[in-house]
Each structure stands twice: as structure tokens, then as C-alpha cells.
Write an enzyme that holds these catalytic residues in place. Structure first.
Site, PDB file in Angstrom:
ATOM      1  N   ASN A  53       1.741   3.978  10.354  1.00  0.00           N
ATOM      2  CA  ASN A  53       0.979   4.580  11.466  1.00  0.00           C
ATOM      3  C   ASN A  53       1.320   3.823  12.732  1.00  0.00           C
ATOM      4  OD1 ASN A  53      -0.780   2.497   9.836  1.00  0.00           O
ATOM      5  ND2 ASN A  53      -1.456   2.362  11.974  1.00  0.00           N
TER       6      ASN A  53
ATOM      7  N   SER B 169       0.817  -1.221   0.000  1.00  0.00           N
ATOM      8  CA  SER B 169       0.000   0.000   0.000  1.00  0.00           C
ATOM      9  C   SER B 169       0.844   1.261   0.000  1.00  0.00           C
ATOM     10  CB  SER B 169      -0.880   0.049   1.244  1.00  0.00           C
ATOM     11  OG  SER B 169      -1.917  -0.862   1.147  1.00  0.00           O
TER      12      SER B 169
ATOM     13  N   HIS C  81      -3.289   0.438  -4.772  1.00  0.00           N
ATOM     14  CA  HIS C  81      -2.708  -0.787  -5.336  1.00  0.00           C
ATOM     15  C   HIS C  81      -3.052  -0.804  -6.824  1.00  0.00           C
ATOM     16  CE1 HIS C  81      -1.445  -3.387  -1.911  1.00  0.00           C
ATOM     17  NE2 HIS C  81      -2.215  -2.557  -1.238  1.00  0.00           N
TER      18      HIS C  81
ATOM     19  N   HIS D  24      -5.781  -9.121  -1.459  1.00  0.00           N
ATOM     20  CA  HIS D  24      -5.886  -9.507  -0.042  1.00  0.00           C
ATOM     21  C   HIS D  24      -7.123 -10.370   0.185  1.00  0.00           C
ATOM     22  CE1 HIS D  24      -3.952  -5.551  -0.441  1.00  0.00           C
ATOM     23  NE2 HIS D  24      -3.239  -5.853   0.627  1.00  0.00           N
TER      24      HIS D  24
ATOM     25  N   TYR E 190      -9.289  -9.855   2.499  1.00  0.00           N
ATOM     26  CA  TYR E 190     -10.453  -9.032   2.837  1.00  0.00           C
ATOM     27  C   TYR E 190     -11.188  -8.514   1.598  1.00  0.00           C
ATOM     28  CZ  TYR E 190      -7.281  -5.040   2.113  1.00  0.00           C
ATOM     29  OH  TYR E 190      -6.384  -4.155   1.589  1.00  0.00           O
ATOM     30  N   GLU E 191     -10.548  -8.612   0.432  1.00  0.00           N
ATOM     31  CA  GLU E 191     -11.234  -8.202  -0.797  1.00  0.00           C
ATOM     32  C   GLU E 191     -12.224  -9.276  -1.252  1.00  0.00           C
ATOM     33  OE1 GLU E 191      -8.510  -6.163  -3.786  1.00  0.00           O
ATOM     34  OE2 GLU E 191      -7.060  -6.952  -2.348  1.00  0.00           O
TER      35      GLU E 191
ATOM     36  N   ALA F 296       2.637  -2.081   4.086  1.00  0.00           N
ATOM     37  CA  ALA F 296       2.355  -1.029   5.051  1.00  0.00           C
ATOM     38  C   ALA F 296       1.915  -1.727   6.326  1.00  0.00           C
ATOM     39  CB  ALA F 296       1.236  -0.146   4.530  1.00  0.00           C
TER      40      ALA F 296
ATOM     41  N   HIS G  84      -7.104   4.699   5.915  1.00  0.00           N
ATOM     42  CA  HIS G  84      -6.349   4.221   4.757  1.00  0.00           C
ATOM     43  C   HIS G  84      -5.578   5.377   4.119  1.00  0.00           C
ATOM     44  CE1 HIS G  84      -5.208   1.651   1.467  1.00  0.00           C
ATOM     45  NE2 HIS G  84      -5.790   2.422   0.586  1.00  0.00           N
TER      46      HIS G  84
ATOM     47  N   MET H 186      -2.183  -6.647   7.030  1.00  0.00           N
ATOM     48  CA  MET H 186      -3.224  -7.513   6.453  1.00  0.00           C
ATOM     49  C   MET H 186      -2.728  -8.284   5.239  1.00  0.00           C
ATOM     50  SD  MET H 186      -6.255  -4.672   6.603  1.00  0.00           S
ATOM     51  CE  MET H 186      -6.415  -3.560   8.013  1.00  0.00           C
ATOM     52  N   SER H 187      -1.426  -8.465   5.127  1.00  0.00           N
ATOM     53  CA  SER H 187      -0.905  -9.127   3.920  1.00  0.00           C
ATOM     54  C   SER H 187       0.334  -9.959   4.244  1.00  0.00           C
ATOM     55  CB  SER H 187      -0.555  -8.063   2.872  1.00  0.00           C
ATOM     56  OG  SER H 187       0.561  -7.305   3.281  1.00  0.00           O
TER      57      SER H 187
HETATM   58  N1  HPA Z   1      -3.271  -2.364  11.091  1.00  0.00           N
HETATM   59  C1  HPA Z   1      -3.413  -3.283  10.124  1.00  0.00           C
HETATM   60  N2  HPA Z   1      -2.920  -3.117   8.899  1.00  0.00           N
HETATM   61  C2  HPA Z   1      -2.272  -1.982   8.631  1.00  0.00           C
HETATM   62  C3  HPA Z   1      -2.091  -0.984   9.586  1.00  0.00           C
HETATM   63  C4  HPA Z   1      -2.615  -1.188  10.890  1.00  0.00           C
HETATM   64  O1  HPA Z   1      -2.491  -0.341  11.813  1.00  0.00           O
HETATM   65  N3  HPA Z   1      -1.393   0.027   8.997  1.00  0.00           N
HETATM   66  C5  HPA Z   1      -1.169  -0.371   7.716  1.00  0.00           C
HETATM   67  N4  HPA Z   1      -1.687  -1.583   7.493  1.00  0.00           N
END
Ligand code: HPA
Length: 293
Positions: A248, A37, A68, A90, A92-93, A120, A260, A224-225
Site C-alpha cells: 500500500n 504478511s 501468518h 511481532h 505488537y502481538e 509487507a 490489513h 512493523m517487522s
Molecule cells: N505501515 C506499517 N506497516 C505496514 C504498512 C504500512 O503502511 N503496510 C504493510 N505493513
């Protein structure tokens, strides 16, 4: 007759081999890169690039996430031949574990023997700063599934001793490649911490209680990946270098609510550093692979 998963991988690989005009293994590019990401612009540094949108590749899953872009970029980063996946899919998609790992299987079939997986991630460890790159030293699979469940396909054993039903994950993230990345970062003038990446299915970010629990489990990064791709790569005997960008602080650790947009923006700020790191580490990885051959 219905095509098997292996057949679909082989067909996608044959299509790409022709479209990218790749030589057959062992002369094909041996290094693959997956850009996470907000990190997609690294693909712009690829020279002599041949670009193929995922939508044109038979059986290939399409990325539905903003940030993406969903294309293969093959060419050279610095002097090193690479196949870059700009964007990933992913769970979740709505994709199945087999679909999520399909692109990694195709890279294996194309002759890739080491991959750089970038992502990310939310930072859990104290002291992580937003925008920091962290080497993945190990992972925790908190997805609730494993893409290797189902019949084993030994033909995915592209390297000697690979393609096994039960395979070792003690060094899922290659120690040798981590050392090369740390050296490359040093040459670029920054330090690379090493962390433990925990994968959740998403798409919601975590609750503060979940983050406290994950910290207790030993995680320093959350995302998440990556974990499905690492599992598929290791099944094929492909070496993995994992690099997280702390986009973050994880939920409850920073003052802000998570979004996001923040994830994508931070990714974009770090892209140049990531491109520098990759350009330095790739020749070292290529030499490492040659020594192994
Ligand atoms: N949590 C889950 N996935 C993420 C995060 C997060 O804080 N930041 C970027 N991808």
C-alpha cells in the site's frame, strides 16, 4: 534450574533437527527464508516439504496474526535446500524482543548462514507502486528498543567473529546478496529498486504526519517487522537479504484508508513474482556461501 534463553534456543533447534531429519552443520540447509504478511504461499513451492507447526516446537512463539500461518517448511526451492518460516511474530502481538527474535536464533543454531527476510511494507518514496518488490538497502530502527539489550550471549556467534557485544551494522543488508537479487530480478524481467525500511512497533498504521517525518529521516518503506530479525541475524554473523513488498502507499499518500485486508490482498497478488525471484536467487546465494566457506 530455570533454562536460559540460549538453552531454550538449543532445545528448539535440537527438536527441529530431529523432526526435519536435518544433517548436522555443515551439511544442514544454509539458507533460511521468513515469509511476511500475505506472502506465505511461497512455501507451497517447496519440494519434498517437511512441515512443523510452530505450536509443536518447544518454546517457539505462536503467530496470532491473520495471514501468518505459523509453520516451518523445510525442503527445496528449486534445487536449493531451505528452511522456510511461514509466518512470523511481532512486538505488537505482545511478544518481548527476545521472543520476537527466538525463531531467528533457532535458524542460526540449525546452521543457517544467510536469510531472506520478506515483509509487507507501506511505500513512502515517490514513484513506488502498489505490488512492487523493493530490496532493503538499509534500515532505521524506530522501534524504541533493540533485541540485543541485556547480557551478551557469545555462544550465538555461529560464524567467525560473531556473537560480539558491539557489532557492526554498516552493511546490515549484504551488498553481495543485494547484487545477486538485482541480477535474479533482471533475469525474471523486472527491476528491483533499493530502499530504506523503517520499523515501527505498530499495530496502528502511521499518521500522515508520521509518514512525512519518516520521509524526512530518509525512509522509503515503513513496516512493523524485520529489523529485530536483522539485528539478531547480524549478531550471529548471518548474512541478510531483505525484500519488501509495497502492499500500500503509506498513510496520506494514497486515496484510500489503510487496512490489513489491503496489505494481505496485495501480498497474495505478488507471491508468484516473489517465488520466481527467490527460485532464481537461491542457487546464486548458495554458490556465494560455498565460496565463503
Ligand atoms: N505501515 C506499517 N506497516 C505496514 C504498512 C504500512 O503502511 N503496510 C504493510 N505493513
Amino acid at each position: 534450574m530455570r533454562m536460559t534463553y540460549y538453552d531454550r534456543v538449543a532445545e528448539a533447534a535440537a527438536f527441529l533437527k530431529a523432526r526435519l531429519d536435518l544433517p548436522a552443520p555443515p551439511l544442514a540447509p544454509k539458507i533460511g527464508i521468513v515469509l511476511g504478511s500475505g506472502l506465505g504461499a511461497v512455501a507451497e513451492s517447496v519440494a519434498d516439504a517437511v512441515v512443523v507447526p510452530y505450536g509443536e516446537i518447544p518454546h517457539f512463539p505462536q503467530s496470532t496474526v491473520e495471514g501468518h500461518s505459523g509453520r516451518i517448511v523445510a525442503g527445496r526451492l528449486g534445487q536449493t535446500p531451505v528452511i522456510v518460516m511461514q509466518g512470523r511474530v511481532h512486538f505488537y502481538e505482545g511478544y518481548t524482543p527476545l521472543e520476537v527474535t527466538f525463531p531467528m536464533r533457532v535458524l542460526g543454531a540449525l546452521g543457517v548462514r544467510a536469510v531472506v527476510l520478506t515483509n509487507a511494507a507501506g511505500g513512502i518514496a515517490e514513484g513506488y507502486r502498489v505490488g512492487q518488490l523493493v530490496l532493503i538497502g538499509d534500515h532505521i530502527n524506530h522501534l524504541g528498543w533493540n533485541p540485543l539489550c541485556g547480557p551478551n550471549e557469545p555462544r550465538f556467534g555461529f560464524c567467525a567473529g560473531a556473537g560480539l557485544r558491539f557489532f557492526d551494522m554498516t552493511e546490515a543488508y549484504s551488498k553481495a546478496l543485494r547484487a545477486l537479487a538485482a541480477k535474479a530480478a533482471q533475469e525474471e524481467g523486472f527491476a528491483l529498486d533499493e530502499g530504506v525500511y523503517l520499523a515501527t512497533p505498530g499495530p496502528s498504521f502511521e499518521t500522515p504526519a508520521e509518514i512525512r517525518a519518516f520521509r524526512t529521516l530518509g525512509a522509503t518503506l515503513v513496516g512493523m517487522s524485520t529489523v529485530p530479525e536483522t539485528l539478531a541475524a547480524r549478531h550471529m554473523g548471518i548474512e541478510v537479504l531483505g525484500i519488501s513488498c509495497v502492499t500500500n502507499l503509506a498513510a496520506g499518500l494514497g486515496a484510500k484508508h489503510l487496512s490489513h485486508e489491503e496489505v494481505s490482498e496485495t501480498g497474495r497478488l505478488v507471491e508468484r513474482r516473489l517465488a520466481g525471484l527467490l527460485t532464481r536467487v537461491l542457487p546464486k546465494m548458495a554458490t556465494h556461501l560455498e565460496r565463503q566457506a
